[in-house]
Enzyme design. Structure first.
Site, short mmCIF file in Angstrom:
data_model
loop_
_atom_site.label_atom_id
_atom_site.label_comp_id
_atom_site.label_asym_id
_atom_site.label_seq_id
_atom_site.Cartn_x
_atom_site.Cartn_y
_atom_site.Cartn_z
N GLY A 72 0.81 -1.22 0.00
CA GLY A 72 0.00 0.00 0.00
C GLY A 72 0.83 1.26 0.00
O GLY A 72 0.33 2.35 0.26
N ASN A 115 -8.64 6.69 5.52
CA ASN A 115 -7.28 6.74 4.98
C ASN A 115 -7.16 7.98 4.10
O ASN A 115 -7.61 7.98 2.95
CB ASN A 115 -7.02 5.47 4.16
CG ASN A 115 -5.62 5.45 3.61
OD1 ASN A 115 -4.66 5.66 4.33
ND2 ASN A 115 -5.49 5.20 2.31
N VAL A 174 -6.33 0.65 4.34
CA VAL A 174 -5.38 1.64 3.81
C VAL A 174 -5.22 1.41 2.30
O VAL A 174 -5.80 0.49 1.75
CB VAL A 174 -4.02 1.51 4.53
CG1 VAL A 174 -4.16 1.91 5.99
CG2 VAL A 174 -3.47 0.08 4.45
N CYS A 175 -4.40 2.25 1.67
CA CYS A 175 -4.18 2.15 0.23
C CYS A 175 -3.75 0.74 -0.15
O CYS A 175 -2.97 0.14 0.57
CB CYS A 175 -3.08 3.11 -0.22
SG CYS A 175 -3.59 4.82 -0.27
N PRO A 176 -4.20 0.21 -1.25
CA PRO A 176 -5.10 0.81 -2.24
C PRO A 176 -6.56 0.41 -2.05
O PRO A 176 -7.40 0.67 -2.90
CB PRO A 176 -4.57 0.19 -3.54
CG PRO A 176 -4.18 -1.21 -3.14
CD PRO A 176 -3.68 -1.11 -1.72
#
Lengths: 479, 83
Positions: free
Chosen positions: A122, B48, B21-23
């Site tokens: 991420g 986020n 969280v990302c993505p």
């Protein structure tokens, strides 16, 4: 809500104040530490800019492939253009600390591994640090278990892995070992597979810099600007922007224009490009600032080196009597510019040595980078600066929230971090050190690594798309 | 992990990806928007901050309309009408 805002502001002041105090304390102990202080505050500036611009290299290709959003890819290209111009100026005035890296297929392979890792985790190496500053504990896992411990174990592993090393690398490494022993009386450690890879393979690869190539090795100011900045950074960046515009932004923009005007021409295409560039002002603006700051950082570090008559912080550590901190050749990791992963590997090695693991018996730490005490590790302070800079910015914008990972995020964080650690070592750098700095500095290696990163990100996105669909279909009734 | 995609009324959906969280927030938002019909609305709740810019630009690119943007106790809420 107002209380929370007030609390956040107080925290931002406390963090900044503590860093100022630490800086003053270092300076009062020994003025040589100004070198380390410069790293802290450039790190702090990077952290603030990365957080404000949501500046993450993982996001660049991932959001493009996963969501069709070019925001971050555009931001990075803008940063690259500005950074390359400052780099060219510094190189032409002999004020650059940049060196090109050995060129080869290892860059592409490394980039692919890193690219998959950054999508899973991420965040890229720099992105993970700024996200720690936002309170994202998944990134803490990626940095500690992957980029730090994973990376240090990766370069120290021998045994069965040495059996996979080609004999030609072993022979070449032993030859170099003999030569170094004769020349400087240092017996370099050749124990892990990475030692043989580094000494027997990477060190024998050629290095290229476009300014050198177009000037027969005697570059002038013009060669730095044309070769390094224009050919190696600006033209590829423009080409990439055009490609991204064509595939991801053009359709929607031209459709709107046609609806309004009936027909479109070149001016509309240019307007579309500009619209894409300015679509996320905060990211594009930070792209400009990051590029210029990275250039100023090189200038500041070179200035420090000239002031103290050194080319590595290890020399200052030795002058101060900390000989245990430095490598066999008297150096520590001191890139002289924005860099992320090696210092985290040093942190991992430092930690493992506390548990009795000898991390000095390999080339990476033992001969090249050393393992300084954490509080005397200049580049590690830059990483801490990034975390605290991002934390201050997140607090000021009321965006700090501690998020402890649950469930699958443990796997993505640790797994992605490990792949990032493994993917940054063979290339001697990550998204910053191997791609951004090199692409802007005239080293074509930057683009080889960048291509690998994009390929890896594509694979990572394909995997996540499959995973997400499966999960939503399985767990969500309305899907 | 507490994540949900629910139909809350006629033509209204909510996607809660807090803690992710990302993505993940942006991917789940994209998949949810693909699922609902034109004119229907999706409320995305997430915490986020790095995902916000991407989700907003994704909507602009795809022609979805951002009806509302607010922050509620550390959570970000975006109300999107599918275009």
């Amino acid at each position: 809500m107002q209380d929370e805002e007030k609390r956040n502001k107080i925290w931002a002041f406390i963090i900044t104040g503590v860093l100022i105090l630490i800086s003053m304390l270092y300076y009062s102990v020994n003025m040589y530490y100004i070198y380390l202080i410069v790293y802290i505050w450039f790190g702090f500036a990077y952290g603030m800019m990365l957080q404000y611009g949501r500046f993450c290299f993982a996001s660049a290709s991932r959001d493009l492939f996963a969501a069709g959003v070019p925001r971050m890819a555009v931001g990075i290209m803008i940063a690259l253009v500005f950074f390359s111009l400052v780099q060219a100026f510094l190189a032409s005035t002999n004020m650059s600390t940049f060196h090109p890296a050995p060129f080869g297929i290892h860059m592409l392979i490394s980039g692919v591994i890193f690219g998959i890792g950054m999508v899973l985790a991420g965040g890229c190496a720099s992105g993970s640090l700024y996200k720690i500053g936002e309170g994202n504990a998944t990134s803490i896992l990626a940095v500690i278990f992957g980029l730090s411990i994973g990376q240090s174990v990766f370069v120290d592993t021998g045994g069965i892995f040495n059996k996979l090393v080609p004999q030609s690398w072993m022979d070449a490494a032993h030859k170099t070992q003999e030569a170094i022993k004769t020349y400087s009386n240092i017996d370099i450690p050749l124990n892990s597979w990475f030692d043989f890879y580094l000494v027997g393979y990477v060190w024998n690869k050629p290095t290229y810099m476009i300014a050198d190539l177009i000037s027969n090795g005697r570059p002038t100011t013009m060669d730095y600007f044309i070769g390094n900045a224009l050919i190696n950074a600006i033209l590829p960046a423009i080409l990439l922007l055009v490609v991204i515009y064509y595939f991801y932004a053009r359709k929607g923009f031209i459709k709107k224009r046609r609806k309004k005007k009936g027909s479109t021409g070149l001016s509309d295409e240019l307007a579309g490009m500009w619209n894409m560039i300015t679509a996320s002002k905060r990211t594009s603006m930070m792209g400009v600032l990051v590029g210029i700051t990275a250039g100023l950082h090189i200038l500041a570090m070179k200035g420090m080196q000239n002031k103290f008559g050194i080319n590595n912080f290890g020399q200052l550590l030795t002058r101060m009597g900390y000989t245990g901190d430095v490598s066999l050749k008297g150096t520590v990791f001191d890139p002289g510019y924005w860099y992320i992963t090696t210092q985290e590997g040093q942190f991992g090695a430092w930690l493992l040595e506390k548990f009795g693991w000898n991390m000095h018996d390999n080339m990476f730490f033992g001969y090249v980078n050393g393992i300084p005490e954490l509080w005397r590790n200049p580049a590690l302070w830059m990483s801490l600066g990034i975390i605290f800079g991002a934390m201050v910015m997140a607090r000021l914008n009321n965006e700090f929230k501690f998020k402890w990972p649950k469930g699958e995020l443990y796997i993505w964080g640790i797994g992605g971090g490990l792949l990032m650690g493994f993917g940054s070592r063979p290339s001697l750098g990550c998204n910053i050190g191997a791609f951004f700095i090199r692409a802007a500095g005239g080293d074509p290696n930057g683009w080889v690594y960048g291509t690998g990163m994009v390929l890896g990100a594509f694979i990572g996105v394909k995997f996540f798309n499959w995973w997400t669909e499966r999960k939503m279909a399985k767990e969500m009734e309305a899907f | 992990m507490a994540m949900k995609f629910e139909k809350t009324g006629e033509g209204t959906y909510v996607l809660d990806v807090c803690g992710f969280v990302c993505p993940h927030p942006q991917i789940y938002t994209k998949k949810s928007l693909e699922k609902i019909s034109e004119g229907e609305t999706l409320e995305v709740i997430f915490d986020n901050p790095s995902s916000k810019e991407t989700i907003i630009q994704m909507c602009e690119q795809a022609g979805h309309e951002l009806l509302e943007e607010k922050t509620e106790g550390g959570k970000l809420v975006l109300k999107i009408e599918k275009g």
